[in-house]
Design a protein around this motif. Structure first.
Motif, PDB file in Angstrom:
ATOM      1  N   GLY A 213       0.797  -1.219   0.000  1.00 46.58           N
ATOM      2  CA  GLY A 213       0.000   0.000   0.000  1.00 46.58           C
ATOM      3  C   GLY A 213       0.827   1.265   0.000  1.00 46.58           C
ATOM      4  N   THR A 214       2.057   1.181   0.516  1.00 49.87           N
ATOM      5  CA  THR A 214       2.934   2.345   0.626  1.00 49.87           C
ATOM      6  C   THR A 214       4.366   1.925   0.329  1.00 49.87           C
ATOM      7  OG1 THR A 214       1.525   3.332   2.339  1.00 49.87           O
ATOM      8  CG2 THR A 214       3.777   4.179   2.160  1.00 49.87           C
ATOM      9  N   VAL A 215       5.096   2.775  -0.375  1.00 45.17           N
ATOM     10  CA  VAL A 215       6.525   2.585  -0.614  1.00 45.17           C
ATOM     11  C   VAL A 215       7.276   3.728   0.064  1.00 45.17           C
ATOM     12  CG1 VAL A 215       8.368   2.595  -2.349  1.00 45.17           C
ATOM     13  CG2 VAL A 215       6.258   1.337  -2.784  1.00 45.17           C
ATOM     14  N   ILE A 216       8.304   3.387   0.844  1.00 40.39           N
ATOM     15  CA  ILE A 216       9.230   4.390   1.359  1.00 40.39           C
ATOM     16  C   ILE A 216      10.470   4.345   0.486  1.00 40.39           C
ATOM     17  CG2 ILE A 216      10.566   5.203   3.332  1.00 40.39           C
ATOM     18  CD1 ILE A 216       8.666   3.636   5.146  1.00 40.39           C
ATOM     19  N   LEU A 217      10.781   5.455  -0.159  1.00 39.14           N
ATOM     20  CA  LEU A 217      11.928   5.531  -1.067  1.00 39.14           C
ATOM     21  C   LEU A 217      13.090   6.201  -0.349  1.00 39.14           C
ATOM     22  CD1 LEU A 217      13.266   5.338  -3.894  1.00 39.14           C
ATOM     23  CD2 LEU A 217      12.233   7.577  -4.400  1.00 39.14           C
ATOM     24  N   LEU A 218      14.186   5.474  -0.191  1.00 45.46           N
ATOM     25  CA  LEU A 218      15.423   6.047   0.327  1.00 45.46           C
ATOM     26  C   LEU A 218      16.582   5.429  -0.442  1.00 45.46           C
ATOM     27  CD1 LEU A 218      17.056   7.820   2.215  1.00 45.46           C
ATOM     28  CD2 LEU A 218      17.082   5.930   3.858  1.00 45.46           C
ATOM     29  N   ALA A 219      16.982   6.074  -1.502  1.00 47.10           N
ATOM     30  CA  ALA A 219      18.071   5.575  -2.349  1.00 47.10           C
ATOM     31  C   ALA A 219      18.614   6.747  -3.155  1.00 47.10           C
ATOM     32  CB  ALA A 219      17.572   4.473  -3.286  1.00 47.10           C
ATOM     33  N   GLY A 220      19.906   6.688  -3.449  1.00 47.70           N
ATOM     34  CA  GLY A 220      20.518   7.739  -4.259  1.00 47.70           C
ATOM     35  C   GLY A 220      21.933   8.085  -3.860  1.00 47.70           C
ATOM     36  N   LEU A 221      22.341   7.745  -2.625  1.00 44.99           N
ATOM     37  CA  LEU A 221      23.707   8.066  -2.221  1.00 44.99           C
ATOM     38  C   LEU A 221      24.735   7.337  -3.080  1.00 44.99           C
ATOM     39  CD1 LEU A 221      23.709   8.213   1.693  1.00 44.99           C
ATOM     40  CD2 LEU A 221      23.734  10.105   0.055  1.00 44.99           C
ATOM     41  N   ASN A 222      24.465   6.090  -3.424  1.00 40.98           N
ATOM     42  CA  ASN A 222      25.408   5.368  -4.279  1.00 40.98           C
ATOM     43  C   ASN A 222      25.485   5.997  -5.670  1.00 40.98           C
ATOM     44  OD1 ASN A 222      26.200   3.435  -2.357  1.00 40.98           O
ATOM     45  ND2 ASN A 222      24.393   2.193  -2.775  1.00 40.98           N
ATOM     46  N   ASP A 223      24.367   6.521  -6.141  1.00 34.39           N
ATOM     47  CA  ASP A 223      24.387   7.234  -7.428  1.00 34.39           C
ATOM     48  C   ASP A 223      25.267   8.472  -7.333  1.00 34.39           C
ATOM     49  OD1 ASP A 223      21.880   6.023  -9.199  1.00 34.39           O
ATOM     50  OD2 ASP A 223      21.535   5.914  -7.051  1.00 34.39           O
ATOM     51  N   LEU A 224      25.060   9.269  -6.271  1.00 32.91           N
ATOM     52  CA  LEU A 224      25.853  10.484  -6.105  1.00 32.91           C
ATOM     53  C   LEU A 224      27.330  10.143  -5.945  1.00 32.91           C
ATOM     54  CD1 LEU A 224      23.616  12.618  -3.708  1.00 32.91           C
ATOM     55  CD2 LEU A 224      23.709  12.653  -6.216  1.00 32.91           C
ATOM     56  N   GLY A 225      27.616   9.072  -5.248  1.00 34.96           N
ATOM     57  CA  GLY A 225      28.996   8.665  -5.061  1.00 34.96           C
ATOM     58  C   GLY A 225      29.683   8.255  -6.350  1.00 34.96           C
ATOM     59  N   HIS A 226      28.891   7.929  -7.362  1.00 33.69           N
ATOM     60  CA  HIS A 226      29.453   7.572  -8.666  1.00 33.69           C
ATOM     61  C   HIS A 226      29.205   8.664  -9.702  1.00 33.69           C
ATOM     62  CE1 HIS A 226      29.450   3.616  -6.685  1.00 33.69           C
ATOM     63  NE2 HIS A 226      30.432   3.322  -7.522  1.00 33.69           N
ATOM     64  N   GLY A 227      28.938   9.879  -9.225  1.00 30.10           N
ATOM     65  CA  GLY A 227      28.908  11.026 -10.121  1.00 30.10           C
ATOM     66  C   GLY A 227      27.578  11.399 -10.727  1.00 30.10           C
ATOM     67  N   ALA A 228      26.478  10.821 -10.256  1.00 29.64           N
ATOM     68  CA  ALA A 228      25.164  11.144 -10.820  1.00 29.64           C
ATOM     69  C   ALA A 228      24.812  12.609 -10.559  1.00 29.64           C
ATOM     70  CB  ALA A 228      24.092  10.245 -10.233  1.00 29.64           C
ATOM     71  N   ARG A 229      24.021  13.184 -11.465  1.00 29.48           N
ATOM     72  CA  ARG A 229      23.571  14.569 -11.319  1.00 29.48           C
ATOM     73  C   ARG A 229      22.261  14.610 -10.542  1.00 29.48           C
ATOM     74  NH1 ARG A 229      22.371  17.809 -15.633  1.00 29.48           N
ATOM     75  NH2 ARG A 229      21.225  16.073 -16.548  1.00 29.48           N
ATOM     76  N   ALA A 230      22.077  15.689  -9.792  1.00 29.03           N
ATOM     77  CA  ALA A 230      20.850  15.854  -9.019  1.00 29.03           C
ATOM     78  C   ALA A 230      19.624  15.842  -9.917  1.00 29.03           C
ATOM     79  CB  ALA A 230      20.908  17.150  -8.216  1.00 29.03           C
ATOM     80  N   ASP A 231      19.697  16.489 -11.077  1.00 25.87           N
ATOM     81  CA  ASP A 231      18.539  16.556 -11.977  1.00 25.87           C
ATOM     82  C   ASP A 231      18.102  15.168 -12.427  1.00 25.87           C
ATOM     83  OD1 ASP A 231      18.558  19.282 -11.734  1.00 25.87           O
ATOM     84  OD2 ASP A 231      19.376  19.678 -13.734  1.00 25.87           O
ATOM     85  N   ASP A 232      19.062  14.271 -12.642  1.00 24.25           N
ATOM     86  CA  ASP A 232      18.717  12.927 -13.082  1.00 24.25           C
ATOM     87  C   ASP A 232      18.038  12.139 -11.968  1.00 24.25           C
ATOM     88  OD1 ASP A 232      19.763  13.359 -15.618  1.00 24.25           O
ATOM     89  OD2 ASP A 232      21.759  12.656 -15.052  1.00 24.25           O
ATOM     90  N   LEU A 233      18.508  12.321 -10.740  1.00 19.88           N
ATOM     91  CA  LEU A 233      17.855  11.651  -9.611  1.00 19.88           C
ATOM     92  C   LEU A 233      16.448  12.182  -9.387  1.00 19.88           C
ATOM     93  CD1 LEU A 233      20.411  11.102  -6.691  1.00 19.88           C
ATOM     94  CD2 LEU A 233      19.061   9.389  -7.888  1.00 19.88           C
ATOM     95  N   VAL A 234      16.304  13.488  -9.473  1.00 24.02           N
ATOM     96  CA  VAL A 234      14.978  14.089  -9.296  1.00 24.02           C
ATOM     97  C   VAL A 234      14.012  13.575 -10.351  1.00 24.02           C
ATOM     98  CG1 VAL A 234      13.697  16.254  -9.498  1.00 24.02           C
ATOM     99  CG2 VAL A 234      15.741  16.135  -8.047  1.00 24.02           C
ATOM    100  N   ALA A 235      14.460  13.486 -11.593  1.00 22.20           N
ATOM    101  CA  ALA A 235      13.597  12.976 -12.662  1.00 22.20           C
ATOM    102  C   ALA A 235      13.202  11.528 -12.393  1.00 22.20           C
ATOM    103  CB  ALA A 235      14.310  13.094 -14.011  1.00 22.20           C
ATOM    104  N   ALA A 236      14.145  10.730 -11.892  1.00 22.73           N
ATOM    105  CA  ALA A 236      13.836   9.338 -11.569  1.00 22.73           C
ATOM    106  C   ALA A 236      12.844   9.256 -10.412  1.00 22.73           C
ATOM    107  CB  ALA A 236      15.111   8.579 -11.233  1.00 22.73           C
ATOM    108  N   TYR A 237      13.020  10.100  -9.409  1.00 15.90           N
ATOM    109  CA  TYR A 237      12.066  10.133  -8.296  1.00 15.90           C
ATOM    110  C   TYR A 237      10.651  10.440  -8.806  1.00 15.90           C
ATOM    111  CZ  TYR A 237      15.790  10.264  -4.691  1.00 15.90           C
ATOM    112  OH  TYR A 237      16.841   9.980  -3.851  1.00 15.90           O
ATOM    113  N   ARG A 238      10.564  11.393  -9.720  1.00 19.78           N
ATOM    114  CA  ARG A 238       9.234  11.728 -10.273  1.00 19.78           C
ATOM    115  C   ARG A 238       8.629  10.516 -10.984  1.00 19.78           C
ATOM    116  NH1 ARG A 238       7.719  16.949 -10.121  1.00 19.78           N
ATOM    117  NH2 ARG A 238       9.312  18.595  -9.954  1.00 19.78           N
ATOM    118  N   ARG A 239       9.448   9.799 -11.753  1.00 22.59           N
ATOM    119  CA  ARG A 239       8.932   8.624 -12.466  1.00 22.59           C
ATOM    120  C   ARG A 239       8.504   7.538 -11.490  1.00 22.59           C
ATOM    121  NH1 ARG A 239      13.445   9.908 -15.819  1.00 22.59           N
ATOM    122  NH2 ARG A 239      14.709   8.254 -14.872  1.00 22.59           N
TER     123      ARG A 239
END
Length: 357
Positions: free
Chosen positions: A231-257
């Motif tokens: 019924g509910t998802v708690i999303l907590l992920a992204g530090l590993n992406d940032l640690g490998h050079g991901a951009r904030a805009d790309d993470l935000v877009a993925a969160y929206r999706r």
């Protein structure tokens, strides 16, 4: 609904073996069903026998507790690559926080899909035991001479119950790394609030790309939303992406999706702010700036149905880019046992039990 779950990782291959997976339900219910997965297999898997019993000491089971499962009435389950199989329900009731042993006999060769248990601080608890041959029906643990920190092929336990389950979509912080007690914040959440919690954390997992498991975005649709009663998802992920050079805009877009896909399925999403990690091996000034941008979106972007502000709960007020020392397990990335407790306390129970989007 799902009372226990594990995310899928690719973990090698095995041949003609029985694995006794030891797990613990979150809430109780009737009609226990077991879901197996061949998420990463290149070839079909054949499970000759699958049994469920009550653990005793080590790999042994309580007398007369081991019961066979069937799959569409047959004792054998054959899974094509990428497939799952849900057993027929067992009569009777399982209890909240009950330990169960799911013994799975792999007939022939097969790719191992499972999840590493990151911590072993729970006294007397081992994730699994292995034995050559078919010993799924054994109540004795004598044949199970190999103890391993991996759950094998076990995707979920499902019961009939009125509640809806909460899934945690995350990385090693969800699996409990850093907590010397052996209990991560999803375990604490389940125990404190008597919730059904499906822990879909993968150590090293990322949002945007695959790691040891699929990307979080892919896991949402292939693993989380396919499990009953979420019924509910708690999303907590992204530090590993940032640690490998991901951009904030790309993470935000993925969160929206991710939020959109969950809402389309009638599932709520609680956004978790990314925790401080200054001092960690892969921390950089650019990554810190991106973390702040991502957290601003999680707090104010309007994509989520609620907020779990883990950043505020764990940060050092004198140096907000870092974990408070007592919440730091020592690697400046993973929370200590006290940190995991603070994370569980940061979640509003009312947000988890609300229905609809």
């Amino acid at each position: 609904m799902t009372t226990w779950a594990a995310a899928a990782e690719r973990l090698g291959s095995l041949h003609e073996v029985t694995v006794r997976n030891v797990v613990r339900t979150t809430i109780g219910g009737t009609g226990l069903r077991v879901r197996l997965t061949n998420a990463f297999g290149a070839e079909p898997l054949t499970f000759g026998h699958v049994h469920v019993g009550v653990p005793g000491s080590g790999a042994s089971l309580e007398p007369h507790s081991n019961r066979p499962l069937t799959f569409d009435g047959a004792p054998e389950a054959r899974l094509p690559p990428g497939a799952t199989a849900l057993s027929d329900p067992l009569p009777g009731r399982v209890l909240p926080r009950q330990r169960l042993a799911v013994s799975v006999h792999l007939s022939g060769p097969g790719t191992l899909t499972g999840r590493n248990r990151a911590t072993t601080g729970d006294p007397g608890f081992a994730p699994a035991y292995r034995s050559p041959g078919d010993h799924a029906a054994d109540e004795s643990g004598a044949a199970f001479t190999e103890e391993v920190a991996i759950w094998h092929w076990l995707d979920a336990l499902v019961v009939t119950a009125p509640e809806r389950a909460v899934a945690v979509l995350g990385d090693s912080i969800a699996t409990g790394v850093g907590s010397e007690t052996g209990h991560g914040w999803p375990d604490l959440l389940a125990g404190t609030l008597a919730l059904a919690v499906a822990n879909e954390g993968v150590s090293g997992g990322r949002v945007l790309t695959a790691g040891t498991g699929r990307s979080a975005e892919e896991r949402l649709t292939t693993e989380v939303l396919t499990k009953p009663g979420i019924g509910t998802v708690i999303l907590l992920a992204g530090l590993n992406d940032l640690g490998h050079g991901a951009r904030a805009d790309d993470l935000v877009a993925a969160y929206r999706r991710i939020a959109t896909k969950a809402h389309t399925a009638g599932v709520r999403v609680i956004g978790g702010t990314l925790t401080p990690y200054a001092g960690a091996e892969y921390h950089t000034p650019a990554g810190e700036r991106a973390r702040q941008t991502v957290n601003a979106f999680v707090r104010d972007g309007g994509a989520f149905d609620g907020l779990a502000d883990f950043d505020t709960a764990l940060r050092d007020p004198g140096d907000p880019a870092r974990l408070l020392p007592r919440y730091d397990c020592g690697d400046h990335l993973h929370p200590s046992a006290a940190g995991h407790q603070a994370m569980a306390a940061a979640i509003d129970p009312a947000r988890l039990t609300a229905r609809g989007t």
